[in-house]
Design an enzyme around this catalytic site. Structure first.
Site, PDB file in Angstrom:
ATOM      1  N   GLU A 311       0.776  -0.964   0.088  1.00  0.00           N
ATOM      2  CA  GLU A 311       0.092   0.172  -0.029  1.00  0.00           C
ATOM      3  C   GLU A 311       0.889   1.262   0.036  1.00  0.00           C
ATOM      4  O   GLU A 311       1.618   1.419   0.909  1.00  0.00           O
ATOM      5  CB  GLU A 311      -1.110  -0.065   1.180  1.00  0.00           C
ATOM      6  CG  GLU A 311      -2.200   0.807   1.156  1.00  0.00           C
ATOM      7  CD  GLU A 311      -1.770   2.344   1.661  1.00  0.00           C
ATOM      8  OE1 GLU A 311      -1.505   2.945   0.569  1.00  0.00           O
ATOM      9  OE2 GLU A 311      -1.858   2.678   2.524  1.00  0.00           O
ATOM     10  N   CYS A 345      -2.772   8.608   3.449  1.00  0.00           N
ATOM     11  CA  CYS A 345      -2.659   7.900   1.935  1.00  0.00           C
ATOM     12  C   CYS A 345      -3.918   8.260   1.236  1.00  0.00           C
ATOM     13  O   CYS A 345      -3.762   8.278   0.084  1.00  0.00           O
ATOM     14  CB  CYS A 345      -2.281   6.201   2.313  1.00  0.00           C
ATOM     15  SG  CYS A 345      -3.332   5.460   2.904  1.00  0.00           S
TER      16      CYS A 345
END
Length: 598
Positions: A311, A345
């Site tokens: 990720e 994020c």
């Protein structure tokens, strides 16, 4: 004669039936949950909060420069509060041998843990969940002290998301990991075919610093429920808080008679992370971080062919069409950009606004951003909207992106530089920033800022929005705001990303049934949801006979040694035609050939 009874009579049977079925379902779920909670009760655990995280802690020992590393001792980590600059203590970076020892302890504990039932695993997760709920303010204080964020940002990003993950896993995890029955096809109709989900053993996770509590405990929840042990490499930038979080997890395990060694935390620099990836006992790596480091993780993991989930951040867009509900948009966009000082994020890093709304949107954002108040959420209380950033080293990079944009024609309407807090001059604050008239040729549209910068771009249509959105190499999350559902779906399907929210921001992660992850340089693989939980398992294909008397037997015509190759080929060819042929005539012919050769 009219009556309420006659009005509802045509609907009474289906309504009553539906209510009865629903009531029965809720009764079964409630009964099973109640019985399990009675047989496997959760327990209260007590983990004292560090004194440094109390609101009245005021020790005046400040850093001399904004760095966690020591020139005298490369393994020494200086822990300090980014909001105030106060030193919280010191930690030692774990050496490769210490990482391997941690993995061995988790490995030894996992051999017993793998024999536990799902009910026993749920019991531990319920204890953790109740601890989180009862101590959520303390957990937020610890996360805030170590990362500089506000308590409110911690409540939303650390606690709420963790409880959502715990509750989903408790309620749905077993169903996701039960053996999955599969179709056998025509020839194997006498077989039972299944996929079994078995623990990998010991898994590893290397997590980022922006959400120290949630990022460290999130991988633990999935790993231990799937029957694994886990070694988490927590970030050196938030090394102070990780020991408190680990104590809570281990206390929950030990309260129910399980070994606390099942979960291991190590912290340190690149050497520590590399040692974890290279460790032969580690069977899977989850990495949360930047794309450049993700590439190095992949390269290192390839030595042992260790599977990885990456990720790697994003450059998420919010697309605001001309029919969007602006009473919703203004507040949602503000939160999506400035939550956690922009260190998210899935934070919105590009706001694409339709030309009809553009000027009014820019004006509203300028007004709101100028009124944001910066400071220490723990020590300056109610007068703070946004906290500090974890790393002051990122300021130069952010300013270089802003300068490039301004040089190429963007308008800097607010912020754009570090903020000197008069009470805490050692704090890491960056002013909430607004850039308007940004275009895709500017560096700030292609690089992840990871800071409190709102970038506004003008679009003319849905097609234009998709073109601009897809110009980034990142592809994590996105948001589309429109009053027309079909338009929202059309845009969502055209976006190159792993997640889309229509008329909202980031809520896909509160829907823990959904997988989380991206495409492009945002990484691959998924955590959360069924997909994430199953990634913690080895998928084993399994068959067995449905009936004891019906077994696979080798016909003499193909039994070794083969007596007549031509007949054997004719026989096997007939099997293929009979089982999978499209012509009925040919299939009937094949039956006679099989009968003759059998």
């Amino acid at each position: 004669m009219f009556s309420l009874t006659s009005m509802f009579l045509p609907f009474s049977f289906p309504v009553v039936t539906s209510l009865a079925v629903a009531a029965l379902g809720y009764y079964i779920v409630f009964k099973s949950y109640f019985l399990e909670s009675y047989r496997y009760p959760s327990k209260d655990i007590d983990v004292p909060i560090p004194k440094e995280c109390e609101s009245d802690w005021q020790e005046d020992n400040f850093i001399s420069e904004p760095s966690i590393s020591s020139k005298e001792d490369p393994r020494k980590i200086t822990c300090y509060d980014p909001a105030t600059g106060r030193i919280l203590g010191y930690k030692s970076a774990a050496s490769p041998s210490e990482v391997n020892l941690a993995a061995k302890k988790a490995y030894d504990a996992q051999r017993q843990w793998s024999k536990t039932t799902f009910a026993e695993r749920r019991q531990v997760l319920r204890t953790i969940c109740e601890f989180v709920i009862k101590n959520q303010t303390d957990l937020c204080k610890v996360a805030a002290r170590d990362s500089g964020k506000t308590v409110l940002d911690a409540m939303l990003g650390e606690v709420l998301t963790t409880i959502a993950k715990l509750r989903w896993t408790i309620e749905n995890g077993e169903q996701a990991l039960k053996p999955s029955r599969r179709s056998t096809g025509f020839l194997m109709m006498y077989k039972l075919a299944m996929v079994l989900y078995q623990p990998r053993g010991v898994v590893g996770a290397i997590v980022s610093w922006n959400y120290p509590f949630h990022n460290s405990i999130g991988p633990v929840i999935s790993a231990i429920f799937a029957g694994n042990g886990i070694v988490v490499k927590t970030s050196e930038n938030v090394a102070f808080s990780s020991s408190y979080f680990l104590k809570a997890i281990r206390a929950a395990l030990e309260a129910h008679g399980h070994s606390g060694d099942l979960v291991q935390f190590v912290t340190g620099y690149a050497e520590t992370g590399s040692a974890l990836v290279e460790c032969p006992l580690i069977s899977h790596i989850t990495f949360i971080g930047s794309a450049p480091v993700g590439r190095k993780i992949m390269e290192t993991a390839s030595k042992n062919l260790t599977p990885v989930t990456l990720e790697l951040g994003g450059k998420d867009v919010a697309i605001i069409m001309d029919d969007a509900d602006m009473s919703q948009c203004y507040s949602v966009i503000m939160r999506s950009v400035f939550q956690n000082a922009g260190q998210n994020c899935i934070g919105i890093e590009r706001v694409l606004v339709h030309e009809k709304l553009y000027d009014s949107f820019v004006s509203e954002m300028e007004s709101r951003i100028e009124n944001l108040r910066l400071g220490s959420g723990l020590e300056q209380g109610n007068g703070v909207d946004m906290g500090a950033m974890v790393m002051a080293q990122s300021f130069k990079f952010i300013q270089s992106l802003i300068k490039d944009a301004v040089d190429k024609g963007a308008r800097l309407l607010a912020g754009g530089k570090p903020y000197n807090n008069p009470k805490y001059p050692k704090g890491h604050y960056f002013m909430p920033t607004l850039l308007a008239d940004v275009t895709p040729d500017m560096e700030i549209t292609r690089n992840e800022v990871f800071g409190p910068v709102m970038v506004i771009m003008k679009i003319t249509s849905a097609a234009d929005a998709v073109r601009v959105a897809n110009s980034s190499p990142f592809g994590l999350g996105s948001s589309v705001f429109t009053s027309e559902p079909s338009t929202g779906r059309q845009i969502a399907l055209a976006l190159k990303c792993g997640m889309v929210n229509n008329n909202d921001f980031g809520v896909n992660y509160l829907c823990q049934s959904l997988p989380f992850g991206g495409v492009g340089i945002s990484g691959y693989g998924r955590f959360a949801g069924i997909e994430g939980l199953r990634s913690m398992c080895v998928e084993k294909s399994y068959t067995e006979d449905l009936f004891r008397s019906v077994k696979t037997k080798i016909p003499p015509v193909v039994d070794y040694p083969i007596k007549d190759i031509s007949n054997a080929i004719d026989f096997t060819s007939s099997i293929n035609t009979f089982a999978y042929g499209s012509s009925l005539v040919e299939r009937v012919k094949a039956v006679f050939t099989l009968a003759k050769n059998a």
